[in-house]
Design an enzyme around this catalytic site. Structure first.
Site, short mmCIF file in Angstrom:
data_model
loop_
_atom_site.label_atom_id
_atom_site.label_comp_id
_atom_site.label_asym_id
_atom_site.label_seq_id
_atom_site.Cartn_x
_atom_site.Cartn_y
_atom_site.Cartn_z
N LYS A 1 -2.14 -7.94 4.69
CA LYS A 1 -1.08 -6.93 4.74
C LYS A 1 -1.23 -6.09 6.00
CE LYS A 1 -3.23 -3.26 1.87
NZ LYS A 1 -3.03 -2.11 2.77
N CYS B 1 -3.17 2.87 -0.53
CA CYS B 1 -2.70 1.49 -0.50
C CYS B 1 -2.47 0.90 -1.89
CB CYS B 1 -3.68 0.63 0.30
SG CYS B 1 -3.72 1.04 2.06
N ASP C 1 -7.63 -4.19 -0.59
CA ASP C 1 -8.42 -3.56 0.48
C ASP C 1 -9.89 -3.32 0.14
OD1 ASP C 1 -6.21 -3.54 2.08
OD2 ASP C 1 -5.83 -1.39 1.93
#
Length: 246
Positions: A156, A189, A47
């Site tokens: 994702k 995450c 991310d």
């Protein structure tokens, strides 16, 4: 050559996979020193994308201070060339949803739009990009991070990068056992993906300075404690690179 391939000829199939020579390195880590096999190791970067790290991204647009989220970028930029040179695959794991959001359960959508009237997943930002949408500026890596042609990209759709994605099959085909984790947010995450990886049987190592979070400091402290106590190990990029070049 693929790490996971058969030998083929017109009249025969050789089921033996390519031999991967062990490349051990010693790395200082917590709670114990590690010996890593670089031939069985991959880096998963989670991310490090505009919506989470850029001042024009989604989190910043809803009032989150994202200045700390970009902290790992310089260290990761320095660590990637020697890791790639050592043959360690790099997997960029970015949140990138389907434009129709058809695979997102309401619980995931609620986290980011709790009243049904906020700027949530798939909604447009002032610049026109849609929040966390695959192929958009929002889901793209920050400019400072430049992928190489041999890197892999996986989208994702949850905190963890494993549910509903090909991440596990990609890693299995790479024939890796050990995963080095970088990215944001450390306690969200990154931790969710690391936890699922550990539960799937991977060896997991969180690289502390290659991770960051917009959460309070105690969240990082708790994450590091839980990784060392329950799931795997932590180290730093300096210790990792020192192992590559003792």
């Amino acid at each position: 050559m693929s790490r996971n391939a058969w030998g083929l000829s017109p009249d025969a199939v050789d089921l033996r996979r390519p031999v991967v020579e062990c490349r051990p390195v010693e790395v200082a880590a917590l709670p114990q020193r590690l010996t890593l096999d670089l031939a069985r190791t991959a880096l998963v970067a989670v991310d490090l994308q505009n919506d989470f790290c850029h001042p024009d991204g989604w989190l910043a647009s809803i009032g989150v201070d994202v200045s700390g989220a970009a902290a790992p970028v310089a260290a990761l930029t320095a660590a990637l060339p020697p890791l790639r040179a050592a043959g360690v695959p790099v997997v960029w794991l970015n949140w990138g949803n389907r434009p129709d959001r058809a695979n997102l359960p309401p619980g995931v959508r609620h986290v980011y739009d709790p009243d049904g009237a906020s700027t949530g997943i798939g909604d447009p930002l002032p610049g026109g990009s849609r929040v966390l949408e695959l192929g958009s500026w929002s889901a793209g890596l920050v400019d400072e991070l430049v992928p190489e042609p041999g890197d892999l990209h996986v989208a994702k759709y949850r905190m963890s990068g494993f549910p509903d994605t090909p991440l596990d099959s990609v890693l299995r085909n790479l024939r890796v056992d050990t995963l080095l984790f970088a990215g944001v947010n450390t306690d969200q995450c990154v931790l969710a993906t690391l936890t699922d990886a550990a539960n799937l049987g991977y060896d997991v190592v969180l690289v502390e300075d290659l991770c960051a979070t917009t959460s309070p400091d105690f969240c990082t402290a708790a994450t590091l404690y839980n990784v060392r106590q329950c799931f795997g190990f932590t180290t730093t990029s300096a210790e990792l690179l020192a192992g590559l070049h003792p």
